[in-house]
Design a protein around this motif. Structure first.
Motif, short mmCIF file in Angstrom:
data_model
loop_
_atom_site.label_atom_id
_atom_site.label_comp_id
_atom_site.label_asym_id
_atom_site.label_seq_id
_atom_site.Cartn_x
_atom_site.Cartn_y
_atom_site.Cartn_z
N GLN A 37 2.28 -1.53 -16.02
CA GLN A 37 3.17 -1.53 -14.87
C GLN A 37 3.91 -2.86 -14.72
O GLN A 37 3.65 -3.82 -15.44
CB GLN A 37 2.35 -1.25 -13.61
CG GLN A 37 1.50 0.01 -13.70
CD GLN A 37 2.31 1.25 -14.02
OE1 GLN A 37 3.39 1.46 -13.49
NE2 GLN A 37 1.77 2.10 -14.90
N ARG A 39 3.64 -4.56 -12.02
CA ARG A 39 2.77 -5.36 -11.16
C ARG A 39 1.33 -5.21 -11.64
O ARG A 39 1.03 -4.31 -12.41
CB ARG A 39 2.88 -4.89 -9.70
CG ARG A 39 4.19 -5.29 -9.03
CD ARG A 39 4.39 -4.50 -7.75
NE ARG A 39 4.58 -3.09 -8.03
CZ ARG A 39 4.60 -2.14 -7.08
NH1 ARG A 39 4.40 -2.48 -5.83
NH2 ARG A 39 4.82 -0.88 -7.40
N ASN A 153 -0.21 -2.79 -0.74
CA ASN A 153 -0.15 -1.53 0.00
C ASN A 153 0.18 -1.85 1.45
O ASN A 153 -0.70 -2.03 2.28
CB ASN A 153 -1.48 -0.79 -0.10
CG ASN A 153 -1.42 0.60 0.50
OD1 ASN A 153 -0.35 1.13 0.75
ND2 ASN A 153 -2.58 1.20 0.72
N GLU A 308 5.42 5.72 1.23
CA GLU A 308 5.46 6.17 -0.16
C GLU A 308 5.29 4.99 -1.10
O GLU A 308 5.64 3.84 -0.77
CB GLU A 308 6.79 6.87 -0.47
CG GLU A 308 7.00 8.19 0.23
CD GLU A 308 8.29 8.87 -0.22
OE1 GLU A 308 9.13 8.18 -0.86
OE2 GLU A 308 8.46 10.06 0.06
N TRP A 309 4.75 5.29 -2.28
CA TRP A 309 4.74 4.32 -3.36
C TRP A 309 6.14 4.15 -3.91
O TRP A 309 7.02 4.99 -3.68
CB TRP A 309 3.79 4.76 -4.48
CG TRP A 309 2.36 4.78 -4.07
CD1 TRP A 309 1.60 5.86 -3.75
CD2 TRP A 309 1.50 3.64 -3.92
NE1 TRP A 309 0.32 5.49 -3.41
CE2 TRP A 309 0.23 4.12 -3.51
CE3 TRP A 309 1.67 2.27 -4.09
CZ2 TRP A 309 -0.84 3.28 -3.27
CZ3 TRP A 309 0.59 1.42 -3.85
CH2 TRP A 309 -0.64 1.92 -3.45
N GLN A 310 6.33 3.09 -4.63
CA GLN A 310 7.64 2.80 -5.21
C GLN A 310 8.12 3.95 -6.09
O GLN A 310 9.32 4.24 -6.17
CB GLN A 310 7.58 1.50 -6.02
CG GLN A 310 8.93 1.00 -6.50
CD GLN A 310 8.79 -0.33 -7.23
OE1 GLN A 310 7.74 -0.68 -7.77
NE2 GLN A 310 9.86 -1.11 -7.25
N SER A 311 7.17 4.65 -6.71
CA SER A 311 7.51 5.76 -7.60
C SER A 311 7.70 7.08 -6.86
O SER A 311 7.96 8.11 -7.48
CB SER A 311 6.43 5.92 -8.67
OG SER A 311 5.13 5.96 -8.09
#
Length: 541
Positions: A37, A39, A153, A308-311
């Motif tokens: 990833q 990160r 998060n 939401e997550w970045q994805s």
């Protein structure tokens, strides 16, 4: 294809991978640490960051009795045949050395939580507090440009977990102090854990290479000699003269692997959506034997559509406190209670996963947290504080019948279930499921109330509320089997030369048992330490 060469290649830059890198470096090996990833830190970075360790120095310093033998007895009393006693023994005996090693190089800063009990207090070797350690605050400005490359998060945690209700604190810190922490970018929880480990790596010239995913292992004459990785769309071969260490996390976001292996539904993982079984698939292709594949570090979760997550995946929040507070219960779609709501969250999955042969389904999924206005006036739901509006996905009604109709809960059973619970709560004696009888049951409850009243309270004040609770996980805990030196084993139980593992990618040393707060990170850090040292020493060449 461009080739490079190193002593030890570590795939995965979470807590286990960072620890393995430090251990291998201190043992004299050259190290390359890669992460798929953009990160790093993975599940550890977004978690509470608590570390469960037996027989550590702080316990001895504060006069708390513990030993590796006590820890071993504790685990074995909970074993259902999935633990290897030699591998388990490596964890309980090496945990103290790992802690001393990381503390000595300023790669970890932990403080014991003396009153946080083990989750199974009635078992031999259990302790009423001391094995769970919390992270001290860490200055993220020390990471320079790397401070924004750690998984996060939501807002950065400015408290230590022990200052919050999750860790036994009040949740109250002077606003001026919190502002100073924000100004200095001091962070607690899993951010502090990963930040310190990363800083120690950077200080030693170990700079993780991000967006560099493991593709497949290179195996020559039965020995792992490196890996083919992908970087900027190009394949590259990294030769590992001594070993490859897999530390890529679990497979809880891989639908195919979940359906193939897990014992029941895992609908809403609480981890980042990066844990897709990369390391598991690499180990399987190399001929690894697998263990503990039906299990996970289970936890009930609440989906928060606004986050939401970045994805693009919805974030799922572990439900640790909400289900334990007075004036609330868990019910299934039949409107019936089915568990002790305040029980250990990992073991609670057994109740969610109860299978009914007659209907051929899981009657306790979905489940619902039902609570009244006493609850709403006193306690938060996720990040929604008392006195603030709740989102539309939380059902609200003036009567229990109306609430049932809105949610699909059986309207004939829900009022009777609440009436029965109210009677038990008034007597402070949950005869149906034993809620409130242990220190752990009461730990996450309302500690302004004494005894079982910390978790038992009647639902009497309208309006009433309900929200769906799903079954999630902090990560899976099955994968390639290892021996006590973290060597990954083949299908005949023999070490695969040059291949090691640590963290949620491997079959957990503690089997499916979540011993207490930090029950994932204690073994992950310890086996990262074991793997790094063993790989540097060429134990299986």
């Amino acid at each position: 294809m461009v080739d490079s060469e190193i002593d030890v290649l570590i795939i995965g830059a979470g807590a286990a991978g960072l620890t393995a890198a430090l251990a291998a470096h201190e043992a004299g090996a050259s190290v390359q640490l890669i992460e798929k990833q953009d990160r790093l830190g993975g599940t550890a970075a977004i978690s509470g960051g608590v570390v469960w360790l037996p027989d550590h120095e702080q316990m001895a310093a504060q006069g708390k009795d513990d030993s590796a033998a006590d820890a071993l007895a504790y685990f074995l009393s909970l074993d259902h045949g999935e633990m290897d006693e030699e591998v388990l023994g490596a964890f309980v005996t090496e945990a103290r050395q790992m802690h001393s090693f990381l503390t000595g190089i300023d790669a970890i800063g932990l403080t014991m939580m003396p009153d946080y009990p083990d989750y199974y207090e009635d078992r031999p070797g259990a302790k009423t507090g001391g094995r769970s350690l919390d992270n001290d605050l860490f200055d993220f400005t020390a990471l320079g440009e790397w401070k924004d490359r750690v998984f996060q998060n939501g807002p950065a945690p400015r408290m230590m977990l022990r200052e919050t209700p999750l860790g036994g604190g009040s949740g109250m810190v002077d606003p001026a102090e919190l502002q100073q922490r924000a100004d200095r970018d001091l962070r607690g929880w899993g951010q502090a854990l990963v930040g310190r480990l990363l800083k120690a790596c950077l200080d030693r010239g170990i700079e993780p290479e991000l967006e560099c995913g493991g593709y497949r292992l290179c195996v020559e004459q039965g020995r792992v000699t490196g890996a083919i990785v992908e970087r900027e769309g190009q394949q590259e071969k990294i030769v590992a003269r001594q070993a490859v260490i897999l530390a890529t996390g679990g497979f809880e976001w891989n639908e195919a692997l979940k359906h193939a292996f897990l014992r029941g539904p895992l609908d809403a993982p609480a981890s980042p959506p990066t844990n897709r079984g990369d390391g598991l698939k690499m180990a399987m292709a190399a001929g690894a034997s697998l263990g503990n594949m039906t299990s996970a570090w289970w936890v009930p979760t609440l989906a928060v559509p606004e986050s939401e997550w970045q994805s693009g995946e919805v974030r799922n929040m572990p439900v640790l406190i909400e289900r334990t507070l007075p004036h609330g219960i868990l019910v299934n779609r039949e409107g019936k209670r089915f568990c002790n709501e305040a029980a250990n969250y990992s073991a609670l999955a057994g109740a969610f996963h109860r299978f009914e042969p007659a209907t051929y389904d899981y009657p306790n999924m979905p489940a619902y947290l039902v609570f009244d206005s006493h609850y709403r006036e006193r306690y938060p739901l996720a990040s929604f504080m008392p006195g603030t509006p709740l989102p539309d996905w939380v059902a609200k009604a003036d009567t229990l019948h109306e609430l049932a109709d809105k949610t699909g809960i059986d309207a004939g059973n829900l009022p009777a279930t609440v009436s029965r619970f109210n009677d038990l709560a008034e007597r402070l004696d949950d005869q149906d499921f034993g809620r409130g009888k242990t220190d752990y049951d009461r730990f996450y409850g309302d500690r302004s109330r004494n005894g079982a009243a910390a978790t038992l309270g009647a639902l009497t004040k309208a309006p009433f509320y309900a929200v769906e609770i799903k079954m999630g996980a902090l990560g899976t805990n099955g994968g390639p089997k290892t021996n006590a030196q973290a060597q990954i084993l083949d299908v005949d139980g023999q070490p695969i030369a040059g291949l090691f593992g640590a963290g949620n990618v491997i079959s957990a040393p503690t089997g499916s048992v979540y011993a207490g707060a930090g029950g994932t990170l204690g073994p992950a850090l310890t086996f990262g330490y074991i793997a790094g040292r063993a790989a540097a020493k060429r134990v299986n060449q």
